[in-house]
Write a protein that holds these residues in place. Structure first.
Motif, PDB file in Angstrom:
ATOM      1  N   ALA A  29       0.836  -1.208   0.000  1.00 18.03           N
ATOM      2  CA  ALA A  29       0.000   0.000   0.000  1.00 18.03           C
ATOM      3  C   ALA A  29       0.871   1.259   0.000  1.00 18.03           C
ATOM      4  CB  ALA A  29      -0.935  -0.004   1.203  1.00 18.03           C
ATOM      5  N   ARG A  30       1.950   1.259   0.783  1.00 19.54           N
ATOM      6  CA  ARG A  30       2.853   2.421   0.805  1.00 19.54           C
ATOM      7  C   ARG A  30       3.518   2.622  -0.557  1.00 19.54           C
ATOM      8  NH1 ARG A  30       4.212   0.686   6.024  1.00 19.54           N
ATOM      9  NH2 ARG A  30       5.918  -0.529   5.172  1.00 19.54           N
ATOM     10  N   ASP A  31       4.055   1.526  -1.124  1.00 24.17           N
ATOM     11  CA  ASP A  31       4.726   1.632  -2.427  1.00 24.17           C
ATOM     12  C   ASP A  31       3.767   2.142  -3.499  1.00 24.17           C
ATOM     13  OD1 ASP A  31       7.044   0.659  -1.259  1.00 24.17           O
ATOM     14  OD2 ASP A  31       7.010  -1.280  -2.309  1.00 24.17           O
ATOM     15  N   LEU A  32       2.562   1.559  -3.571  1.00 23.10           N
ATOM     16  CA  LEU A  32       1.601   1.977  -4.585  1.00 23.10           C
ATOM     17  C   LEU A  32       1.119   3.398  -4.336  1.00 23.10           C
ATOM     18  CD1 LEU A  32      -0.431  -1.321  -4.999  1.00 23.10           C
ATOM     19  CD2 LEU A  32       1.373  -0.418  -6.478  1.00 23.10           C
ATOM     20  N   GLY A  33       0.957   3.769  -3.073  1.00 14.14           N
ATOM     21  CA  GLY A  33       0.572   5.149  -2.743  1.00 14.14           C
ATOM     22  C   GLY A  33       1.607   6.147  -3.226  1.00 14.14           C
ATOM     23  N   LYS A  34       2.896   5.822  -3.049  1.00 14.56           N
ATOM     24  CA  LYS A  34       3.966   6.710  -3.516  1.00 14.56           C
ATOM     25  C   LYS A  34       3.938   6.849  -5.034  1.00 14.56           C
ATOM     26  CE  LYS A  34       7.247   5.715   0.188  1.00 14.56           C
ATOM     27  NZ  LYS A  34       8.540   5.083   0.491  1.00 14.56           N
ATOM     28  N   ILE A  58       3.455  -5.461  -9.806  1.00 10.60           N
ATOM     29  CA  ILE A  58       4.566  -6.414  -9.860  1.00 10.60           C
ATOM     30  C   ILE A  58       5.482  -6.165  -8.671  1.00 10.60           C
ATOM     31  CG2 ILE A  58       6.649  -7.063 -11.152  1.00 10.60           C
ATOM     32  CD1 ILE A  58       5.112  -6.571 -13.700  1.00 10.60           C
ATOM     33  N   ARG A  59       5.876  -7.243  -8.019  1.00  8.92           N
ATOM     34  CA  ARG A  59       6.887  -7.172  -6.954  1.00  8.92           C
ATOM     35  C   ARG A  59       8.218  -7.500  -7.606  1.00  8.92           C
ATOM     36  NH1 ARG A  59       9.057 -10.500  -2.580  1.00  8.92           N
ATOM     37  NH2 ARG A  59       9.417  -9.122  -0.806  1.00  8.92           N
ATOM     38  N   ASN A  60       9.132  -6.516  -7.622  1.00 10.79           N
ATOM     39  CA  ASN A  60      10.406  -6.728  -8.308  1.00 10.79           C
ATOM     40  C   ASN A  60      11.380  -7.522  -7.431  1.00 10.79           C
ATOM     41  OD1 ASN A  60      11.674  -4.895  -6.543  1.00 10.79           O
ATOM     42  ND2 ASN A  60      11.666  -3.224  -8.020  1.00 10.79           N
ATOM     43  N   GLU A  61      12.553  -7.767  -7.967  1.00 15.64           N
ATOM     44  CA  GLU A  61      13.541  -8.592  -7.274  1.00 15.64           C
ATOM     45  C   GLU A  61      14.070  -7.945  -5.996  1.00 15.64           C
ATOM     46  OE1 GLU A  61      16.068  -8.971 -10.621  1.00 15.64           O
ATOM     47  OE2 GLU A  61      14.835 -10.546 -11.524  1.00 15.64           O
ATOM     48  N   GLN A  62      13.915  -6.633  -5.856  1.00 16.11           N
ATOM     49  CA  GLN A  62      14.330  -5.923  -4.646  1.00 16.11           C
ATOM     50  C   GLN A  62      13.211  -5.868  -3.608  1.00 16.11           C
ATOM     51  OE1 GLN A  62      14.839  -4.441  -7.844  1.00 16.11           O
ATOM     52  NE2 GLN A  62      16.828  -5.453  -7.825  1.00 16.11           N
ATOM     53  N   GLY A  63      12.064  -6.459  -3.931  1.00 15.88           N
ATOM     54  CA  GLY A  63      10.935  -6.467  -3.005  1.00 15.88           C
ATOM     55  C   GLY A  63      10.062  -5.233  -3.081  1.00 15.88           C
ATOM     56  N   GLU A  64      10.286  -4.373  -4.083  1.00 15.68           N
ATOM     57  CA  GLU A  64       9.470  -3.170  -4.261  1.00 15.68           C
ATOM     58  C   GLU A  64       8.276  -3.502  -5.146  1.00 15.68           C
ATOM     59  OE1 GLU A  64      12.760   0.331  -4.460  1.00 15.68           O
ATOM     60  OE2 GLU A  64      12.564  -0.952  -6.213  1.00 15.68           O
ATOM     61  N   TYR A  65       7.158  -2.869  -4.854  1.00 13.14           N
ATOM     62  CA  TYR A  65       5.966  -3.039  -5.685  1.00 13.14           C
ATOM     63  C   TYR A  65       5.953  -1.960  -6.750  1.00 13.14           C
ATOM     64  CZ  TYR A  65       4.378  -6.543  -2.463  1.00 13.14           C
ATOM     65  OH  TYR A  65       4.280  -7.685  -1.719  1.00 13.14           O
ATOM     66  N   CYS A  66       5.669  -2.377  -7.987  1.00 20.52           N
ATOM     67  CA  CYS A  66       5.657  -1.488  -9.144  1.00 20.52           C
ATOM     68  C   CYS A  66       4.285  -1.549  -9.787  1.00 20.52           C
ATOM     69  CB  CYS A  66       6.704  -1.932 -10.154  1.00 20.52           C
ATOM     70  SG  CYS A  66       8.355  -2.139  -9.456  1.00 20.52           S
ATOM     71  N   LEU A  67       3.877  -0.448 -10.366  1.00 16.15           N
ATOM     72  CA  LEU A  67       2.602  -0.379 -11.068  1.00 16.15           C
ATOM     73  C   LEU A  67       2.898  -0.259 -12.555  1.00 16.15           C
ATOM     74  CD1 LEU A  67      -0.456  -0.285 -10.752  1.00 16.15           C
ATOM     75  CD2 LEU A  67      -0.272   2.183 -10.428  1.00 16.15           C
ATOM     76  N   VAL A  68       2.413  -1.212 -13.341  1.00 12.61           N
ATOM     77  CA  VAL A  68       2.723  -1.253 -14.765  1.00 12.61           C
ATOM     78  C   VAL A  68       1.463  -1.085 -15.598  1.00 12.61           C
ATOM     79  CG1 VAL A  68       4.746  -2.706 -14.359  1.00 12.61           C
ATOM     80  CG2 VAL A  68       2.564  -3.779 -14.898  1.00 12.61           C
ATOM     81  N   THR A  84       2.784   2.940 -22.675  1.00  9.89           N
ATOM     82  CA  THR A  84       2.788   2.249 -21.397  1.00  9.89           C
ATOM     83  C   THR A  84       3.992   2.742 -20.633  1.00  9.89           C
ATOM     84  OG1 THR A  84       1.709   0.313 -22.302  1.00  9.89           O
ATOM     85  CG2 THR A  84       2.946  -0.004 -20.272  1.00  9.89           C
ATOM     86  N   VAL A  85       3.746   3.371 -19.515  1.00 10.86           N
ATOM     87  CA  VAL A  85       4.795   3.929 -18.680  1.00 10.86           C
ATOM     88  C   VAL A  85       4.881   3.087 -17.428  1.00 10.86           C
ATOM     89  CG1 VAL A  85       5.588   5.993 -17.479  1.00 10.86           C
ATOM     90  CG2 VAL A  85       4.237   6.212 -19.570  1.00 10.86           C
ATOM     91  N   LEU A  86       6.081   2.804 -16.989  1.00  6.85           N
ATOM     92  CA  LEU A  86       6.275   1.977 -15.810  1.00  6.85           C
ATOM     93  C   LEU A  86       6.807   2.827 -14.671  1.00  6.85           C
ATOM     94  CD1 LEU A  86       8.105  -0.988 -17.580  1.00  6.85           C
ATOM     95  CD2 LEU A  86       5.662  -0.692 -17.219  1.00  6.85           C
ATOM     96  N   TYR A  87       6.266   2.639 -13.499  1.00  7.78           N
ATOM     97  CA  TYR A  87       6.737   3.355 -12.319  1.00  7.78           C
ATOM     98  C   TYR A  87       6.994   2.353 -11.206  1.00  7.78           C
ATOM     99  CZ  TYR A  87       5.212   7.831 -14.175  1.00  7.78           C
ATOM    100  OH  TYR A  87       5.061   8.949 -14.926  1.00  7.78           O
ATOM    101  N   SER A  88       8.006   2.634 -10.430  1.00 10.74           N
ATOM    102  CA  SER A  88       8.197   1.892  -9.187  1.00 10.74           C
ATOM    103  C   SER A  88       8.448   2.907  -8.090  1.00 10.74           C
ATOM    104  CB  SER A  88       9.366   0.913  -9.290  1.00 10.74           C
ATOM    105  OG  SER A  88      10.592   1.599  -9.407  1.00 10.74           O
ATOM    106  N   SER A  89       8.356   2.477  -6.873  1.00 10.14           N
ATOM    107  CA  SER A  89       8.411   3.420  -5.755  1.00 10.14           C
ATOM    108  C   SER A  89       9.760   4.109  -5.633  1.00 10.14           C
ATOM    109  CB  SER A  89       8.056   2.704  -4.452  1.00 10.14           C
ATOM    110  OG  SER A  89       8.980   1.683  -4.202  1.00 10.14           O
ATOM    111  N   HIS A  90      10.817   3.589  -6.226  1.00 17.81           N
ATOM    112  CA  HIS A  90      12.118   4.247  -6.109  1.00 17.81           C
ATOM    113  C   HIS A  90      12.216   5.502  -6.968  1.00 17.81           C
ATOM    114  CE1 HIS A  90      13.098   1.753  -9.668  1.00 17.81           C
ATOM    115  NE2 HIS A  90      13.917   2.740  -9.979  1.00 17.81           N
TER     116      HIS A  90
END
Length: 92
Positions: A29-34, A58-68, A84-90
């Motif tokens: 929830a925190r990752d997707l909120g960011k 998607i949960r990446n190899e670093q354990g971060e949730y990404c929205l694709v 199609t733009v990809l974002y991850s919490s980083h």
């Protein structure tokens, strides 16, 4: 655009008995909120995803949730986003 490798949420919680632990659900929830906050606040017009679902998380190899798959997204002014733009919490 960044390529995201990892496992879609719909593959990791294939049935109701595989629901994530509360700490993992909070992290998701925190990752997707960011991600959504970044898309809303960092462009000339807010970007609205419009297709948030387990297949697009998607949960990446670093354990971060990404929205694709931002192909259905629109700006706050109504413009359609065609790429199609990809974002991850980083990114935040």
């Amino acid at each position: 655009m960044e390529e995201i490798s990892g496992t879609p949420l719909n593959k990791t919680i294939g049935n109701a008995q595989e629901i994530p632990e509360i700490d993992e659900a909070r992290k998701m929830a925190r990752d997707l909120g960011k991600i959504l906050e970044y898309a809303h606040d960092n462009f000339a017009e807010p970007v609205i995803h419009r297709d948030v679902k387990p297949e697009n998380i998607i949960r990446n190899e670093q354990g971060e949730y990404c929205l694709v798959d931002w192909s259905a997204s629109r700006t706050g002014g109504g413009s359609t986003m065609y790429n199609t733009v990809l974002y991850s919490s980083h990114h935040t």
